[in-house]
Write a protein that holds these residues in place. Structure first.
Motif, mmCIF file in Angstrom:
data_model
loop_
_atom_site.group_PDB
_atom_site.id
_atom_site.type_symbol
_atom_site.label_atom_id
_atom_site.label_comp_id
_atom_site.label_asym_id
_atom_site.label_seq_id
_atom_site.Cartn_x
_atom_site.Cartn_y
_atom_site.Cartn_z
ATOM 1 N N ARG A 36 45.111 73.615 35.215
ATOM 2 C CA ARG A 36 44.292 72.402 35.275
ATOM 3 C C ARG A 36 43.024 72.621 34.467
ATOM 4 O O ARG A 36 42.325 73.611 34.636
ATOM 5 C CB ARG A 36 43.919 72.076 36.717
ATOM 6 N N GLY A 38 39.428 70.780 33.658
ATOM 7 C CA GLY A 38 38.518 69.724 34.071
ATOM 8 C C GLY A 38 37.704 69.231 32.892
ATOM 9 O O GLY A 38 37.377 70.000 31.985
ATOM 10 N N LEU A 40 34.210 66.933 32.307
ATOM 11 C CA LEU A 40 33.080 66.300 32.974
ATOM 12 C C LEU A 40 32.144 65.711 31.930
ATOM 13 O O LEU A 40 31.681 66.415 31.028
ATOM 14 C CB LEU A 40 32.316 67.320 33.821
ATOM 15 N N TYR A 71 34.652 55.990 26.124
ATOM 16 C CA TYR A 71 36.012 55.592 26.482
ATOM 17 C C TYR A 71 36.948 56.779 26.298
ATOM 18 O O TYR A 71 37.196 57.199 25.163
ATOM 19 C CB TYR A 71 36.489 54.431 25.599
ATOM 20 N N PRO A 72 37.487 57.325 27.378
ATOM 21 C CA PRO A 72 38.421 58.451 27.221
ATOM 22 C C PRO A 72 39.791 57.972 26.756
ATOM 23 O O PRO A 72 40.227 56.877 27.092
ATOM 24 C CB PRO A 72 38.514 59.035 28.635
ATOM 25 N N THR A 83 49.183 64.768 33.467
ATOM 26 C CA THR A 83 48.777 64.175 34.731
ATOM 27 C C THR A 83 47.261 64.102 34.773
ATOM 28 O O THR A 83 46.592 65.117 34.574
ATOM 29 C CB THR A 83 49.282 65.030 35.917
ATOM 30 N N LEU A 84 46.727 62.923 34.994
ATOM 31 C CA LEU A 84 45.287 62.741 35.091
ATOM 32 C C LEU A 84 44.903 62.561 36.549
ATOM 33 O O LEU A 84 45.494 61.751 37.257
ATOM 34 C CB LEU A 84 44.836 61.511 34.303
ATOM 35 N N CYS A 85 43.933 63.324 36.998
ATOM 36 C CA CYS A 85 43.422 63.220 38.363
ATOM 37 C C CYS A 85 41.963 62.809 38.277
ATOM 38 O O CYS A 85 41.178 63.449 37.578
ATOM 39 C CB CYS A 85 43.537 64.563 39.088
ATOM 40 N N THR A 86 41.609 61.757 38.957
ATOM 41 C CA THR A 86 40.221 61.299 38.936
ATOM 42 C C THR A 86 39.623 61.439 40.326
ATOM 43 O O THR A 86 40.332 61.609 41.306
ATOM 44 C CB THR A 86 40.129 59.835 38.483
ATOM 45 N N GLY A 87 38.325 61.378 40.383
ATOM 46 C CA GLY A 87 37.659 61.433 41.676
ATOM 47 C C GLY A 87 37.553 62.830 42.256
ATOM 48 O O GLY A 87 37.394 62.993 43.448
ATOM 49 N N MET A 88 37.638 63.848 41.392
ATOM 50 C CA MET A 88 37.505 65.222 41.872
ATOM 51 C C MET A 88 36.080 65.466 42.361
ATOM 52 O O MET A 88 35.127 64.879 41.874
ATOM 53 C CB MET A 88 37.800 66.228 40.749
ATOM 54 N N GLU A 89 35.946 66.341 43.324
ATOM 55 C CA GLU A 89 34.633 66.805 43.765
ATOM 56 C C GLU A 89 33.980 67.563 42.617
ATOM 57 O O GLU A 89 34.651 68.302 41.902
ATOM 58 C CB GLU A 89 34.806 67.731 44.978
#
Length: 97
Positions: A36, A38, A40, A71-72, A83-89
């Motif tokens: 993974r 990240g 930011l 704009y990503p 796979t895109l995961c949003t809202g990570m801590e």
């Protein structure tokens, strides 16, 4: 940032991540496969960070004074899965910086 391109090259004992931004190529070598990564965007401080999402280690940072919306966009060069995961801590290293 007009465009940022990231390439990934596997080698026998390491992995190369190549970042291309405004005509400048920057290489980052890591010894482990990153499951993974990240990303930011710190719009206010003008930073775009790429980091090992499991260990919290920064791979690459771009400094830019943002004046417009960001704009990503993501694409794969070959068939595969993204796979895109949003809202990570927020990672601890970001909270401290």
């Amino acid at each position: 940032i007009k465009r940022l391109i990231v390439f990934w090259f596997p080698f026998s004992c390491s992995f190369l991540y190549r970042f291309l931004h405004t005509g400048v190529m920057s290489d980052v070598h890591v010894t482990e496969h990153l499951a993974r990564i990240g990303i930011l965007l710190d719009y206010g401080r003008g930073r775009l960070l790429f980091f090992n999402a499991e260990r919290g280690l920064v791979l690459f940072t771009i400094r830019h004074k943002f004046t417009d919306a960001a704009y990503p966009a993501f694409a794969l060069e070959k068939a595969g899965v993204l796979t895109l995961c949003t809202g990570m801590e927020l990672p601890e290293f970001v909270k401290r910086s």
